[in-house]
Design an enzyme around this catalytic site. Structure first.
Site, mmCIF file in Angstrom:
data_model
loop_
_atom_site.group_PDB
_atom_site.id
_atom_site.type_symbol
_atom_site.label_atom_id
_atom_site.label_comp_id
_atom_site.label_asym_id
_atom_site.label_seq_id
_atom_site.Cartn_x
_atom_site.Cartn_y
_atom_site.Cartn_z
ATOM 1 N N ASP A 117 0.859 -1.186 0.000
ATOM 2 C CA ASP A 117 0.000 0.000 0.000
ATOM 3 C C ASP A 117 0.891 1.230 0.000
ATOM 4 O OD1 ASP A 117 -2.437 -1.413 0.085
ATOM 5 O OD2 ASP A 117 -2.373 -1.558 2.267
ATOM 6 N N ASP A 133 -6.969 -1.351 -4.697
ATOM 7 C CA ASP A 133 -8.055 -1.000 -3.786
ATOM 8 C C ASP A 133 -8.994 0.011 -4.439
ATOM 9 O OD1 ASP A 133 -6.853 -2.621 -1.848
ATOM 10 O OD2 ASP A 133 -5.770 -0.943 -0.950
#
Length: 180
Positions: A117, A133
């Protein structure tokens, strides 16, 4: 349409892989780069993070369970797409976006045991996330609105039919009303 949408999903998975690779190479572990800053306030940062869980680190460290759930869900989404029952272009595209996001993060989980991330919205204190995402959440929102739209249309169609029945368009209704 389905093959085109899935082709775009493959391209989105490629973009996800590229952005994660760039995050690894240029941000590096435990580093954060301000992208948008107003005065001393950091608004959006690129912050490298290894997430061993799902959204908001749910099921952290449960790699096998996350891989199984993701795989089952992705196979189910593909079965739905190829069943021929989905006619709505919006639903086809939304499911394809969800598939792109799921595959992007599944590749990380299988290969590395964690998801990379890097998008950090400091201004709202949100969880750090990635391009996959964004694809999955966008697809889920589109799917929600497509289903909601279809339900509203169906409700209006049922309501119009029941109004027509009361107004005498139904051959049985006038007899019932006259006998009362």
């Amino acid at each position: 349409m389905i093959l085109l949408a899935l082709g775009v999903a493959v391209i989105l998975v490629g973009i996800d892989r590229l952005t994660k690779w760039l995050a690894i190479v240029y941000i590096g572990e435990n580093n954060s780069i301000p992208v948008i800053k107003i005065g001393e306030n950091e608004i959006i940062n690129l912050t490298y993070c290894e997430n061993t869980g799902a959204a908001f680190s749910i099921l952290e460290g449960q790699r096998g369970i996350l891989i199984a759930i993701s795989s089952i869900f992705l196979v189910g989404a593909l079965v739905v797409l190829f069943s021929g029952k989905v006619k709505s272009k919006l639903i086809i595209w939304s499911i394809s976006l969800i598939i792109a996001g799921g595959v992007g993060n599944l590749i990380d989980r299988i290969a590395d045991g964690y998801v990379v991330d890097f998008i950090d919205l400091k201004f709202i204190g949100f969880a750090i996330f990635n391009f996959a995402d964004i694809c999955a959440v966008t697809g889920a929102c589109m799917l929600f609105f497509a289903v909601l739209r279809d339900e509203i249309r169906e409700y209006k169609a049922r309501k119009a039919c029941s109004v027509d029945d009361v107004e005498g368009d139904d051959p049985v209704t006038p007899e019932i009303i006259e006998n009362d």
